[in-house]
Structures are given as structure tokens and as C-alpha cells.
Design an enzyme around this catalytic site. Structure first.
Site, PDB file in Angstrom:
ATOM      1  N   ASN A  91     -21.452   4.999 -26.022  1.00  8.96           N
ATOM      2  CA  ASN A  91     -22.203   6.127 -25.478  1.00  8.96           C
ATOM      3  C   ASN A  91     -21.465   7.430 -25.729  1.00  8.96           C
ATOM      4  O   ASN A  91     -20.251   7.449 -25.948  1.00  8.96           O
ATOM      5  CB  ASN A  91     -22.438   5.960 -23.973  1.00  8.96           C
ATOM      6  CG  ASN A  91     -21.178   6.087 -23.159  1.00  8.96           C
ATOM      7  OD1 ASN A  91     -20.409   5.125 -23.046  1.00  8.96           O
ATOM      8  ND2 ASN A  91     -20.930   7.248 -22.573  1.00  8.96           N
ATOM      9  N   CYS A  92     -22.220   8.525 -25.715  1.00 11.88           N
ATOM     10  CA  CYS A  92     -21.610   9.855 -25.719  1.00 11.88           C
ATOM     11  C   CYS A  92     -21.942  10.500 -24.380  1.00 11.88           C
ATOM     12  O   CYS A  92     -22.057   9.804 -23.374  1.00 11.88           O
ATOM     13  CB  CYS A  92     -22.100  10.674 -26.908  1.00 11.88           C
ATOM     14  SG  CYS A  92     -23.873  10.957 -26.938  1.00 11.88           S
ATOM     15  N   ILE A  93     -22.135  11.786 -24.325  1.00 12.21           N
ATOM     16  CA  ILE A  93     -22.325  12.464 -23.044  1.00 12.21           C
ATOM     17  C   ILE A  93     -23.636  12.076 -22.380  1.00 12.21           C
ATOM     18  O   ILE A  93     -23.700  11.864 -21.171  1.00 12.21           O
ATOM     19  CB  ILE A  93     -22.258  13.998 -23.227  1.00 12.21           C
ATOM     20  CG1 ILE A  93     -20.851  14.405 -23.653  1.00 12.21           C
ATOM     21  CG2 ILE A  93     -22.624  14.715 -21.935  1.00 12.21           C
ATOM     22  CD1 ILE A  93     -20.705  15.888 -23.873  1.00 12.21           C
ATOM     23  N   THR A  94     -24.697  11.940 -23.175  1.00 10.04           N
ATOM     24  CA  THR A  94     -26.009  11.667 -22.584  1.00 10.04           C
ATOM     25  C   THR A  94     -26.730  10.483 -23.224  1.00 10.04           C
ATOM     26  O   THR A  94     -27.799  10.109 -22.766  1.00 10.04           O
ATOM     27  CB  THR A  94     -26.934  12.899 -22.718  1.00 10.04           C
ATOM     28  OG1 THR A  94     -27.066  13.239 -24.098  1.00 10.04           O
ATOM     29  CG2 THR A  94     -26.390  14.089 -21.951  1.00 10.04           C
ATOM     30  N   ARG A  95     -26.168   9.890 -24.276  1.00 15.22           N
ATOM     31  CA  ARG A  95     -26.918   8.891 -25.039  1.00 15.22           C
ATOM     32  C   ARG A  95     -26.176   7.569 -25.174  1.00 15.22           C
ATOM     33  O   ARG A  95     -24.950   7.540 -25.315  1.00 15.22           O
ATOM     34  CB  ARG A  95     -27.190   9.396 -26.458  1.00 15.22           C
ATOM     35  CG  ARG A  95     -27.936  10.669 -26.522  1.00 15.22           C
ATOM     36  CD  ARG A  95     -28.145  11.066 -27.973  1.00 15.22           C
ATOM     37  NE  ARG A  95     -27.813  12.464 -28.167  1.00 15.22           N
ATOM     38  CZ  ARG A  95     -27.966  13.113 -29.299  1.00 15.22           C
ATOM     39  NH1 ARG A  95     -28.456  12.497 -30.347  1.00 15.22           N
ATOM     40  NH2 ARG A  95     -27.635  14.371 -29.401  1.00 15.22           N
TER      41      ARG A  95
END
Length: 540
Positions: A470-474
Site C-alpha cells: 500500500n501507499c498513502i491511500t491505495r
């Protein structure tokens, strides 16, 4: 799914994964910047004269401590990137990859020092010689300062070595050095050779970065607009981190002498000025690429777009989408995370997203032309207060609310007109699925607030997940069979958007709680798979 059957990583996926790894050091950098900003601003003479009680020795010791702690990330930024990249990209044995990243970075600079010493350049304390060869102390080693770009290259090399050799089997006599122990060994040898080459090739790399900086700076007032719009346009593909890192941490973002040291990159220049006691005010050439440029769109524009979507929803559906829009606005204004709002209109009206990207870039240019000097990374209300208001009127923070109000009105008018004129199906406009993104399907809801078992089922089940991150929102996934992924079911379970990259690559936009969703998915996958299969199929 056995490791041998894993789909190959495409160049697109590689750069997405690389950009994602930047977020670990950048998140720390953002926090340290806030610490440094508060400490430096509250210990300034202007603030003390306005609030004399802050001049108490105990308060000043606290603020000095905050400044010192906050300067950590700036001082060791390159090595943090060298560690974070293999840590984030490695499929297995991430700790070994991170350790090897530090080893590789140190060895590279030691080998470069050896070359410079053997060629007669070092030892030297002559500032003209040091400047001519771009020599600085790196981890206490006199070496060529390759900055963030050098650290990124180290990280990539270490990652490739780790993936190739972390399971290597050596003859019995050398078996002790096999497997994961071999990774730092081969890293030492490889980066030791690379360090000998750095003095020969680095001037070419530096010339390329300087050329990019010349193009951006040569665009004058449109330079910030090119950067701001480019970042928004790359965001849906997950590649915006690459452009951002170039501007924030390399010569492309400018070079300036701060406290007797040459500093490159917009963000590093800003933070160097924060920590320099003899610097008063911030360089407009650096801050024009930083937080201030985002503020018109983040503090004004996107909230205006959210209000337009609310007013354009059918009256009977407004209560269903209210929570979704409010949480998106809070994430944007307070956290600087825009995707929860942007992905509500990106897929249904790409032309609106293009207008949003142009207006975001225009915000960068307007703030630069007005002479605003507010730095840091997020463009949220925290940056506005800490790096704007607390640093006095010299930052021209008082212009931000005015410009943000204009952007609010512009976004509201544009979005309302477009949604109604072209009947765009933003949340609440469709009776059949209104509010599906705002309410989870019935089922088990975990600590994340999401029905994660339903999300896993919509992804095709645990057996369909090849890799998960994952990254910040995904959520960033690789799946065995993308035809098993049910986009509609994901959206019914509060996914904001689904991006299909290729036959195996997938991104699911969740929002600020993505880390919790990812952790719960990991637990479900681990519980449903044999340990042997898990070790070869998922990486976290």
C-alpha cells in the site's frame, strides 16, 4: 502461487513501486519539518517580542530540542532513501534488504573516497578544491555528494542484488555465507566497484539534473505551474513521487548556499534555512515548489468541488454521501491527502480532473507571483499555521485565505456547471448505486471500519493475491487472474476507485485508512494459506 510463476514486474510497475518507497522517508521528513518549524519559529526574536513568556529558558530549551530533533531527517536524508528503497521493494527478508542498503551507501562513499585519495584530490581542506569536485562529508566520509539521486541508485542496485541472491545456495564449505548473509557481501563488492566509477560518471548525471532544473527555472513563473500540474497528472498512475523527489531533493529544484553550505533541492533548501540561525526569511525560489502552491487547491478548491458534488446529488441521497464527502475534505484540509476527493470524479469525468490539475498548477504560479514563502510538503492547514502564521507576516500567509476563497468559488462553479450540464454520475447522482461508496456492505467490519473479508472476496480471494502492498491511500496489488476482480463489489465496500494497470497489476483506492485495511487483508490471507505458499506468494 509459486514464486517461479509470478508475473514479471513491468517497467511501469517498477517505477510505481519505486515511487511508493519514497513515502517512508518523506513522511518522516514532513513530521521532522513540523518539529523544526515549530522549534525555530517559537524561538525567533519576533515571536518572543510578541509573546514574551516564550522567552523563558525552559521554553527555549524545549524549542531548541525540537529544532535539533527535527533537523535529523534533513541531515541523514540520502542514507534514509538508500535504506527505504530496498526495504520497500524487496519481496522477502526486508530487514536484510534494509541493512544491505545502509552497507551499500557507506561502501559506495568509502570507495569514492579511496579513488579521490589515490588520484591526489584528497586529503584536502581547500574549499575551492572541495567545491570543484562537489566533495562533502557524507556519514563522516569525505566523498562526492551524490545527494538523493545517488542514494536512489544505491537503493535500486541493492534491491536487484537482494532479489537475485537472497536465496543463493553455496557449496557446503561456504554455506555459512549463503542465503540472506550473501546479500550484504555481494552488496559490499558491487557498490565498492561502483564507488570507483562515481567520480568518472557523476559529472554527467549532475549535468543532466542541472539541465532539467534549467528547463523548469527557465520557464519563469510557469515553472511552478509545470510542476504542480505535472504532479497531479501523474498521481493517478502512482508516478508523481518521481517528479516530486527530483524537485524536492536534487539540483532540479534549485541550489543555494545556506549557512556556508551548498544545498540542492527545494525542500532541502527550505529545511536548511529553517535550521540556520543566521537565515531570516525563506528563499522564494525554493518555496514556490512547496506547500504554498498546493494551498489554493487543497484548502479552497477541492472543498468547493466536494460542496458542488453534494449540492448536485439527488436530495434523497445527500445524507448517504455526506460522510464520504466530509471525510474527504478533512483528509484534504488537515492531512493534505487529496485522493479521497479526487477519485470521486477522476473516473467519471477525466476532463474535470484535467481542469483540476491545471488549476492546481495555476495555484503554484499565483502564490509564487504574490511572493508567498510557505514551505514543507503537504499544503494542509498544519503547514499553513506552522510555516506560515508562526513565521510572521514575512511569509505573506494572510494571502492564502484570499486565494483559497477564490479557488473555492471557481471549483464550485466549474464542478456544479459540469455535473449538471453533462449529467456526470458523481456520488449521489445515480439512484441505483447512490451512496454505495459511502456505506459498507453488510458483514464483518474490522478495526479499519471496512468489511475486509468482502474486499478480499471481491479481489478474487486469497489465492488470487500474488503481492500486496500500500501507499498513502491505495492498495497496490498483483493478482494471478485480474478477471476475478469485481470492481463493483469493491466500490460497494467503500473503495473509492479501482485502477487496472495491466493483466496483473491493480490499485484499489481506499483512503486514509488503507494501512489498516492492508494489515487486515494480510491477516486474512495468512489465515487462509499454508505457510509455504504464503512465503512465495505475498510480500509486505
Amino acid at each position: 502461487m509459486p514464486a517461479s510463476q509470478k508475473p514479471k514486474v513491468t517497467l511501469w510497475e517498477f517505477f510505481q513501486s519505486l515511487g511508493k518507497t519514497f513515502m517512508l522517508p518523506v513522511a518522516l521528513l514532513s513530521f521532522c519539518g513540523i518539529m523544526l518549524g515549530i522549534g525555530s519559529s517559537l524561538s525567533s526574536r519576533d515571536v518572543i517580542s510578541l509573546l514574551p513568556f516564550l522567552g523563558h529558558p525552559a521554553c527555549q530549551l524545549l524549542f531548541t530540542w525540537m529544532s535539533k530533533v527535527g533537523s535529523f531527517a534533513f541531515s541523514f536524508l540520502p542514507v534514509m532513501f538508500a535504506i527505504a528503497i530496498p526495504l520497500g521493494m524487496a519481496r522477502d527478508n526486508k530487514g536484510v534488504a534494509a541493512f544491505s542498503g545502509f552497507v551499500g551507501f557507506a561502501v559506495l562513499n568509502l570507495a569514492t573516497n579511496f579513488y579521490l585519495t589515490a588520484s591526489g584530490v584528497l586529503p584536502s581542506s581547500d574549499p575551492l578544491v572541495l567545491k570543484a569536485h562537489n566533495i562533502q562529508n557524507v556519514l563522516g566520509i569525505q566523498s562526492i555528494d551524490t545527494g538523493i539521486l545517488g542514494a536512489v541508485l544505491v537503493g535500486i542496485i541493492v534491491y536487484l542484488l537482494h532479489e537475485r541472491f537472497n536465496t543463493i545456495r553455496l557449496p557446503d564449505a561456504l554455506a555459512f555465507f549463503g542465503g540472506t548473509r550473501f546479500v550484504p557481501i555481494i552488496t559490499t563488492l558491487t557498490l565498492g566497484v561502483c564507488g570507483l566509477v562515481v567520480p568518472l560518471i557523476w559529472p554527467w548525471f549532475a549535468a543532466g539534473i542541472n539541465g532539467l532544473g534549467w528547463v523548469i527555472n527557465g520557464a519563469g513563473a510557469f515553472g511552478p505551474m509545470i510542476f504542480g500540474s505535472g504532479e497531479r497528472l501523474l498521481l493517478p498512475f502512482g508516478l508523481h513521487h518521481i517528479l516530486v523527489a527530483l524537485i524536492r531533493f536534487t539540483d532540479a529544484g534549485g541550489t543555494l548556499d545556506v549557512c556556508g553550505h551548498s544545498v540542492s533541492g527545494a525542500l532541502t533548501i527550505f529545511q536548511a534555512q529553517l535550521s540556520c540561525p543566521t537565515t531570516h526569511g525563506f528563499a522564494e525560489s525554493a518555496t514556490r515548489f512547496l506547500s504554498q502552491g498546493k494551498m489554493p487547491a487543497f484548502l479552497g478548491g477541492l472543498p468547493g468541488a466536494a460542496l458542488a458534488m453534494y449540492h448536485c446529488a439527488k436530495p434523497e441521497n445527500r445524507h448517504k454521501i455526506k460522510g464520504l464527502l466530509i471525510s474527504g475534505v478533512v483528509a484534504c484540509v488537515v492531512g493534505g491527502t487529496t485522493e479521497p476527493i479526487e477519485f470521486l470524479f477522476l473516473f467519471v469525468a477525466p476532463f474535470l480532473y484535467l481542469i483540476h490539475a491545471i488549476l492546481t498548477g495555476l495555484g503554484f504560479t499565483v502564490m509564487a507571483l504574490l511572493g508567498v514563502t510557505i514551505g514543507n510538503t503537504d499544503g494542509n492547514i498544519i503547514d499553513f499555521v506552522v510555516f506560515g502564521i508562526l513565521h510572521g507576516t514575512a511569509t505573506k500567509w494572510y494571502l492564502v485565505p484570499l486565494v483559497a476563497a477564490i479557488w473555492f468559488a471557481a471549483y464550485y462553479a466549474i464542478f456544479r456547471f459540469a455535473i449538471l450540464r453533462f449529467n456526470i454520475k458523481t456520488p449521489g447522482r445515480d439512484s441505483d448505486n447512490a451512496g454505495s461508496a459511502a456505506h459498507a456492505s453488510s458483514g464483518t467490519v474490522g478495526q479499519s471500519g471496512y468489511n475486509v473479508p468482502a474486499i478480499l472476496s471481491a479481489l478474487g480471494g486469497a489465492g488470487n493475491i500474488v503481492s500486496l502492498d500500500n501507499c498513502i491511500t491505495r492498495l497496490r496489488l498483483s493478482v494471478a487472474d485480474i478477471s476475478k476482480v469485481d470492481d463493483a463489489a469493491l466500490k460497494e465496500n467503500r473503495a473509492i476507485g479501482v485502477v487496472r494497470l495491466n493483466a496483473h497489476g491493480l490499485q484499489v483506492v481506499i483512503g486514509p485508512q488503507v494501512q489498516s485495511v492492508k494489515d487486515e487483508l494480510d491477516s486474512l490471507i495468512a489465515a487462509s494459506r499454508p505457510a509455504a505458499e504464503l512465503s512465495g506468494a505475498t510480500h509486505v
